[in-house]
Motif scaffolding. Structure first.
Motif, PDB file in Angstrom:
ATOM      1  N   GLU A 103       0.833  -1.204   0.000  1.00 30.52           N
ATOM      2  CA  GLU A 103       0.000   0.000   0.000  1.00 30.52           C
ATOM      3  C   GLU A 103       0.867   1.254   0.000  1.00 30.52           C
ATOM      4  N   SER A 104       1.955   1.223   0.771  1.00 28.80           N
ATOM      5  CA  SER A 104       2.864   2.369   0.818  1.00 28.80           C
ATOM      6  C   SER A 104       3.511   2.608  -0.544  1.00 28.80           C
ATOM      7  N   ILE A 105       3.910   1.520  -1.198  1.00 31.63           N
ATOM      8  CA  ILE A 105       4.517   1.644  -2.527  1.00 31.63           C
ATOM      9  C   ILE A 105       3.510   2.205  -3.525  1.00 31.63           C
ATOM     10  N   ALA A 106       2.260   1.732  -3.441  1.00 35.51           N
ATOM     11  CA  ALA A 106       1.211   2.247  -4.330  1.00 35.51           C
ATOM     12  C   ALA A 106       1.002   3.744  -4.107  1.00 35.51           C
ATOM     13  N   SER A 107       1.047   4.165  -2.841  1.00 37.76           N
ATOM     14  CA  SER A 107       0.897   5.594  -2.530  1.00 37.76           C
ATOM     15  C   SER A 107       2.064   6.397  -3.082  1.00 37.76           C
ATOM     16  N   LEU A 108       3.269   5.834  -2.979  1.00 32.52           N
ATOM     17  CA  LEU A 108       4.453   6.499  -3.526  1.00 32.52           C
ATOM     18  C   LEU A 108       4.309   6.699  -5.033  1.00 32.52           C
ATOM     19  N   LEU A 109       3.862   5.667  -5.727  1.00 25.86           N
ATOM     20  CA  LEU A 109       3.733   5.751  -7.180  1.00 25.86           C
ATOM     21  C   LEU A 109       2.579   6.651  -7.601  1.00 25.86           C
TER      22      LEU A 109
END
Length: 213
Positions: free
Chosen positions: A53-59
């Motif tokens: 989820e954090s990676i998705a938010s970063l992208l």
């Protein structure tokens, strides 16, 4: 009080170290996820879901943060972590966080060391705690600051880890925080854990990367 500092032992000869030194996308992922600590090596289902989820938010915030093939970068990142864990057994135990006590530990360690090394204690303790370099493909020269807006992994070189371990070995947590208040008890515990990991990393000639939150 202080901030939260994550210290992550890393063998300089490892594939992980080389990847962080050469691959901007993998370095960005480590900078972004280092706060998960040892969970990065052995993630639970819950923590892996949180990281995704954090990676998705970063992208979503910055679509180009992980280059042109973000999914490939993410898979490569976790594969390298898994291999590092296999190549260096128990390395996940050499990850530690100082939880909002850095100022007290830095102050007391400086004061103790100043009695033995007048004039050099502040600089030495600063390196032990905050590092002596930066690990990133785009800036390798000592003392060079990262570009504005880019994250960076702090680096504590093996020589400073070794010297830091020698410094910390001179004082137990009770000697550094001799009072019996609840706050000193907290500082004692935090220093003891930090000291133990530092000595273990020094014995293996490892460096530390660090993140601050």
């Amino acid at each position: 009080m202080g901030v939260r500092i994550i210290y992550w032992a890393i063998p300089p000869q490892s594939g992980l170290y080389r990847s962080l030194q050469e691959d901007v996308a993998l370095n960005t992922l480590m900078s972004f996820l280092i706060s998960y600590g040892r969970e990065l090596y052995q993630p639970s289902v819950s923590s892996m879901s949180d990281m995704q989820e954090s990676i998705a938010s970063l992208l979503e915030y910055n679509p180009s943060a992980l280059g042109s093939k973000p999914a490939q970068s993410v898979n490569s990142f976790f594969s390298i972590l898994e291999k590092t864990c296999a190549d260096y057994p128990s390395i996940e135990k050499r990850v530690v966080a100082l939880e909002k006590c850095s100022l007290a530990i830095e102050t007391n360690l400086q004061q103790a060391l100043e009695k033995k090394r007048p004039g050099t204690a502040t600089k030495m303790v600063s390196k032990i705690m905050w590092g002596d370099g930066i690990l990133h493909p785009n800036w390798r020269r000592p003392g060079q600051n990262p570009p504005v807006g880019e994250s960076a992994l702090g680096l504590i070189s093996p020589s400073i880890v070794k010297e830091g371990a020698a410094v910390m070995a001179q004082w137990s947590s009770q000697q550094l925080f001799p009072n019996v208040s609840s706050q000193d008890s907290w500082h004692q515990d935090q220093y003891q854990r930090w000291q133990r990991v530092y000595l273990a990393a020094a014995g293996r000639e490892e460096a530390f990367i660090l993140g601050v939150s």
